[in-house]
Design a protein around this motif. Structure first.
Motif, PDB file in Angstrom:
ATOM      1  N   MET A   1       0.839  -1.180   0.000  1.00 39.69           N
ATOM      2  CA  MET A   1       0.000   0.000   0.000  1.00 39.69           C
ATOM      3  C   MET A   1       0.884   1.244   0.000  1.00 39.69           C
ATOM      4  O   MET A   1       1.927   1.267   0.641  1.00 39.69           O
ATOM      5  CB  MET A   1      -0.892  -0.012   1.244  1.00 39.69           C
ATOM      6  CG  MET A   1      -1.947   1.051   1.197  1.00 39.69           C
ATOM      7  SD  MET A   1      -3.105   0.929   2.544  1.00 39.69           S
ATOM      8  CE  MET A   1      -2.235   1.850   3.765  1.00 39.69           C
ATOM      9  N   GLU A   2       0.462   2.247  -0.700  1.00 38.51           N
ATOM     10  CA  GLU A   2       1.229   3.482  -0.806  1.00 38.51           C
ATOM     11  C   GLU A   2       1.297   4.208   0.538  1.00 38.51           C
ATOM     12  O   GLU A   2       0.300   4.411   1.200  1.00 38.51           O
ATOM     13  CB  GLU A   2       0.563   4.387  -1.840  1.00 38.51           C
ATOM     14  CG  GLU A   2       1.265   5.703  -2.024  1.00 38.51           C
ATOM     15  CD  GLU A   2       0.492   6.639  -2.917  1.00 38.51           C
ATOM     16  OE1 GLU A   2       0.878   6.750  -4.084  1.00 38.51           O
ATOM     17  OE2 GLU A   2      -0.490   7.245  -2.450  1.00 38.51           O
ATOM     18  N   ARG A   3       2.520   4.592   0.921  1.00 40.97           N
ATOM     19  CA  ARG A   3       2.730   5.326   2.166  1.00 40.97           C
ATOM     20  C   ARG A   3       3.224   6.750   1.915  1.00 40.97           C
ATOM     21  O   ARG A   3       3.174   7.583   2.808  1.00 40.97           O
ATOM     22  CB  ARG A   3       3.747   4.603   3.038  1.00 40.97           C
ATOM     23  CG  ARG A   3       3.249   3.265   3.538  1.00 40.97           C
ATOM     24  CD  ARG A   3       4.381   2.529   4.240  1.00 40.97           C
ATOM     25  NE  ARG A   3       3.982   1.234   4.680  1.00 40.97           N
ATOM     26  CZ  ARG A   3       3.606   0.933   5.916  1.00 40.97           C
ATOM     27  NH1 ARG A   3       3.560   1.872   6.829  1.00 40.97           N
ATOM     28  NH2 ARG A   3       3.267  -0.286   6.238  1.00 40.97           N
ATOM     29  N   VAL A   4       3.739   6.997   0.721  1.00 41.01           N
ATOM     30  CA  VAL A   4       4.265   8.320   0.388  1.00 41.01           C
ATOM     31  C   VAL A   4       3.982   8.602  -1.079  1.00 41.01           C
ATOM     32  O   VAL A   4       4.025   7.686  -1.906  1.00 41.01           O
ATOM     33  CB  VAL A   4       5.777   8.422   0.705  1.00 41.01           C
ATOM     34  CG1 VAL A   4       6.598   7.443  -0.110  1.00 41.01           C
ATOM     35  CG2 VAL A   4       6.284   9.843   0.519  1.00 41.01           C
ATOM     36  N   ASP A 118      -1.489  -6.545   7.257  1.00 37.63           N
ATOM     37  CA  ASP A 118      -1.251  -7.728   6.442  1.00 37.63           C
ATOM     38  C   ASP A 118       0.010  -7.628   5.584  1.00 37.63           C
ATOM     39  O   ASP A 118       0.396  -8.607   4.945  1.00 37.63           O
ATOM     40  CB  ASP A 118      -2.444  -7.989   5.509  1.00 37.63           C
ATOM     41  CG  ASP A 118      -3.688  -8.405   6.278  1.00 37.63           C
ATOM     42  OD1 ASP A 118      -3.532  -8.982   7.371  1.00 37.63           O
ATOM     43  OD2 ASP A 118      -4.805  -8.148   5.788  1.00 37.63           O
ATOM     44  N   GLU A 119       0.624  -6.468   5.553  1.00 36.17           N
ATOM     45  CA  GLU A 119       1.807  -6.282   4.710  1.00 36.17           C
ATOM     46  C   GLU A 119       3.079  -6.632   5.477  1.00 36.17           C
ATOM     47  O   GLU A 119       3.132  -6.467   6.704  1.00 36.17           O
ATOM     48  CB  GLU A 119       1.877  -4.840   4.211  1.00 36.17           C
ATOM     49  CG  GLU A 119       0.764  -4.519   3.243  1.00 36.17           C
ATOM     50  CD  GLU A 119       0.992  -3.205   2.520  1.00 36.17           C
ATOM     51  OE1 GLU A 119       1.978  -2.493   2.784  1.00 36.17           O
ATOM     52  OE2 GLU A 119       0.144  -2.892   1.661  1.00 36.17           O
ATOM     53  N   PRO A 120       4.090  -7.089   4.754  1.00 39.05           N
ATOM     54  CA  PRO A 120       5.371  -7.353   5.429  1.00 39.05           C
ATOM     55  C   PRO A 120       6.011  -6.062   5.897  1.00 39.05           C
ATOM     56  O   PRO A 120       5.659  -4.978   5.400  1.00 39.05           O
ATOM     57  CB  PRO A 120       6.215  -8.023   4.327  1.00 39.05           C
ATOM     58  CG  PRO A 120       5.588  -7.591   3.040  1.00 39.05           C
ATOM     59  CD  PRO A 120       4.134  -7.351   3.331  1.00 39.05           C
ATOM     60  N   PRO A 121       6.937  -6.146   6.841  1.00 36.57           N
ATOM     61  CA  PRO A 121       7.619  -4.922   7.290  1.00 36.57           C
ATOM     62  C   PRO A 121       8.342  -4.244   6.127  1.00 36.57           C
ATOM     63  O   PRO A 121       8.778  -4.906   5.173  1.00 36.57           O
ATOM     64  CB  PRO A 121       8.629  -5.424   8.322  1.00 36.57           C
ATOM     65  CG  PRO A 121       8.270  -6.831   8.592  1.00 36.57           C
ATOM     66  CD  PRO A 121       7.434  -7.329   7.472  1.00 36.57           C
ATOM     67  N   LEU A 122       8.460  -2.933   6.210  1.00 35.46           N
ATOM     68  CA  LEU A 122       9.183  -2.196   5.178  1.00 35.46           C
ATOM     69  C   LEU A 122      10.669  -2.534   5.262  1.00 35.46           C
ATOM     70  O   LEU A 122      11.197  -2.733   6.353  1.00 35.46           O
ATOM     71  CB  LEU A 122       8.971  -0.694   5.356  1.00 35.46           C
ATOM     72  CG  LEU A 122       7.543  -0.204   5.103  1.00 35.46           C
ATOM     73  CD1 LEU A 122       7.443   1.282   5.432  1.00 35.46           C
ATOM     74  CD2 LEU A 122       7.115  -0.465   3.680  1.00 35.46           C
TER      75      LEU A 122
END
Length: 128
Positions: A1-4, A118-122
């Motif tokens: 998912m977009e964070r920036v 649900d997303e993996p760590p950045l």
């Protein structure tokens, strides 16, 4: 998912800077004053630390890194890079343009926050 993401003015400025300086990168530190503004550098001229977090890639190929301490504060927010008049830090590439990058943020919605779980760590610099 977009964070920036980049706002329209930031995207236009980044394109001009890329044509002049080649591949670029952003780093968002947790410092004071202009150190808390996103800094734009020619890629490779700023060394990210092993704990710096790759928040995303903007404008197709420009990595946006954030210090681990700053990410701890902002992990629940979406960041938009914008441009405003005025001279920012002398270290960021836009300084001679008479404008500066800045961050506008908003808290993720409840739905977005659930998707983030649900997303993996950045990745960090140590992972890349």
């Amino acid at each position: 998912m977009e964070r920036v993401r980049l706002g329209p003015a930031a995207e236009e400025l980044l394109d001009r800077l890329r044509r002049r300086h080649g591949p670029l990168m952003f780093h968002q530190s947790g410092g004071c004053c202009d150190g808390s503004a996103p800094m734009c550098y020619p890629r490779g001229e700023f060394r990210v630390g092993a704990a710096d977090v790759l928040l995303g890639v903007v404008a197709l190929d420009t990595p946006f890194w954030i210090s681990a301490s700053q990410y701890a504060y902002w992990r629940h927010t979406h960041l938009t890079v914008d441009v405003v008049p005025g001279r920012g830090s002398g270290f960021s590439l836009e300084a001679p343009e008479g404008v500066r990058f800045l961050i506008r943020s908003r808290v993720f919605t409840d739905e977005e926050a659930l998707r983030l779980l649900d997303e993996p760590p950045l990745p960090t610099e140590a992972d890349v």
